[in-house]
Enzyme design. Structure first.
Site, PDB file in Angstrom:
ATOM      1  CD  GLN A   1      -3.021   5.918  -3.522  1.00 40.76           C
ATOM      2  OE1 GLN A   1      -3.292   6.668  -4.452  1.00 40.76           O
ATOM      3  NE2 GLN A   1      -3.055   6.309  -2.270  1.00 40.76           N
TER       4      GLN A   1
ATOM      5  CB  SER B   1      -8.418  -0.863  -1.520  1.00 39.43           C
ATOM      6  OG  SER B   1      -7.510  -0.747  -0.447  1.00 39.43           O
TER       7      SER B   1
ATOM      8  CG  ASP C   1      -5.101  -1.539  -2.333  1.00 40.81           C
ATOM      9  OD1 ASP C   1      -5.312  -2.748  -2.101  1.00 40.81           O
ATOM     10  OD2 ASP C   1      -5.088  -0.659  -1.445  1.00 40.81           O
TER      11      ASP C   1
ATOM     12  CE1 TYR D   1      -3.495  -4.683   5.511  1.00 40.16           C
ATOM     13  CE2 TYR D   1      -1.186  -4.059   5.417  1.00 40.16           C
ATOM     14  CZ  TYR D   1      -2.342  -4.462   4.784  1.00 40.16           C
ATOM     15  OH  TYR D   1      -2.343  -4.642   3.424  1.00 40.16           O
TER      16      TYR D   1
ATOM     17  NE  ARG E   1      -4.298  -1.830   1.542  1.00 43.84           N
ATOM     18  CZ  ARG E   1      -5.257  -2.262   2.321  1.00 43.84           C
ATOM     19  NH1 ARG E   1      -5.195  -2.091   3.627  1.00 43.84           N
ATOM     20  NH2 ARG E   1      -6.315  -2.873   1.819  1.00 43.84           N
TER      21      ARG E   1
END
Length: 377
Positions: A129, A135, A132, A232, A124
């Site tokens: 991005q 996500s 990802d 996280y 990440r």
């Protein structure tokens, strides 16, 4: 010779998504690749074979022949044993491999000398991005969780004032405020529910409140340091978990809907709601466990099933919630794969730079061995 990219039909039970859309196919072809899909690849996502053909993709019925020629295989889930055995050594596989748990598939790919990348391991960082996949899929899972909750719940979500009386708004509690949790909060709020949320990461408090929900947590010193550098959640001490359980237990008792989303990479999902807490909930209440495939956040949840308790509470353990909104999930995941594949193709040639920080973090098997430390250990 052009790089041959293959996409096969998903064969894992219940998987409706696909790894390629006509839009991403055109862009892969523009990179200098040829693209072949197995017939029926997009059926679960409402993409007919004709749309692939129109985009310049070859549609093939002979899966084995497609795999034998492939330089890169793109999938949603890891390849089956039959697919793995059909590929030539050195073929690159890119998919959501579930590498911590699906050891058999990882071992088979290593044994077949395939280079595999797990999209769930994409770091990440800013430049990654667009890749990802965790996500993109979690966002849809959070949305779908609220839809499933609304379906299972026997009442409306918003407060409604009528001549016959007032309907109270549903009380929704979101446990775990990552991407899925934030989308669940936003969706439940849009539907008119009174929403509260909890997470062990202090940074989430402001995010929860910005969406119009109330934050609930034991905010002690351990809570203030409960987040890794990668964003996280850290495993919490038994002492903290006990304090949090007392706070959330009383709150859960008053809720109509509880949605749990807590996952820790490489570990079993933490139990957030005990059987004793479920037993205190009102008849007709609903729990949606998004972590059921990793062991579950709700005690008594069963993967792929809806369990109704003795006190009339439904525990919904549907797996693959993004697959229940497959067209959008496939479109987003295909774009994640497109961006990742761009790291493997330079000037129309296959270029494997395992020193690139993204590829280095995501590689699982290479050169006949499992090379990812977390998976190998």
């Amino acid at each position: 010779m052009a790089i041959a990219i293959a996409v096969t039909r998903e064969r894992r039970e219940g998987e409706t998504r696909c790894a390629l859309t006509p839009e991403t196919a055109k862009k892969l072809i523009a990179l200098g690749a040829t693209v072949t899909v197995e017939a029926g690849t997009g059926a679960g996502s409402s993409i007919p074979d004709a749309d692939y053909l129109e985009a310049g993709v070859t549609v093939a019925k002979d899966t084995k022949a497609v795999l034998e020629r492939a330089d890169i295989l793109l999938k949603v889930r890891g390849p089956t044993a039959q697919e793995t055995s059909a590929m030539k050594p050195g073929t690159i596989v890119v998919a959501m491999l579930d590498a911590f748990r699906d050891k058999d598939t990882v071992a088979a790919m290593a044994g077949a000398n395939l280079t595999s990348f797990a999209m769930e391991f994409v770091p990440r960082i800013s430049r990654a991005q667009v890749m990802d996949a965790l996500s993109s899929q979690a966002n849809l899972a959070g949305y779908r969780a609220v839809i499933e909750a609304a379906y299972a719940y026997g009442k409306g979500f918003p407060m409604m004032m009528t001549a016959a009386g007032t309907v109270a708004p549903a009380k929704v509690f979101i446990m775990g405020v990552g991407v899925a949790g934030l989308q669940a909060i936003a969706t439940a709020r849009r539907m008119g529910a009174v929403v509260t949320a909890t997470d062990v990461r202090p940074a989430t408090k402001e995010q929860v409140e910005s969406l119009g929900a109330k934050f609930l947590a034991v905010e002690d010193e351990e809570f203030k340091n409960a987040q890794t550098a990668g964003g996280y959640a850290k495993p919490m001490s038994a002492e903290y978990q006990a304090k949090q359980a007392i706070l959330t237990g009383e709150h859960i008792r008053k809720q109509d809907i509880v949605i749990t989303t807590a996952l820790i990479p490489g570990r079993a999902a933490p139990v957030l709601v005990t059987a004793e807490q479920v037993a205190t909930m009102k008849p007709g209440s609903v729990l949606i466990d998004l972590a059921v495939e990793a062991g579950g956040n709700v005690e008594g949840a069963k993967a792929g099933e809806v369990v109704t308790t003795r006190n009339g509470v439904q525990i919904v353990g549907y797996t693959n919630l993004p697959g229940r909104i497959a067209a959008d999930a496939s479109a987003l995941f295909a774009k994640n794969l497109l961006a990742f594949t761009g790291l493997l193709i330079k000037d129309g040639a296959l270029t494997l730079d395992l020193e690139d920080e993204i590829l280095k973090a995501a590689v699982v098997t290479h050169g006949g061995a499992v090379v990812h430390e977390g998976v190998r250990g």
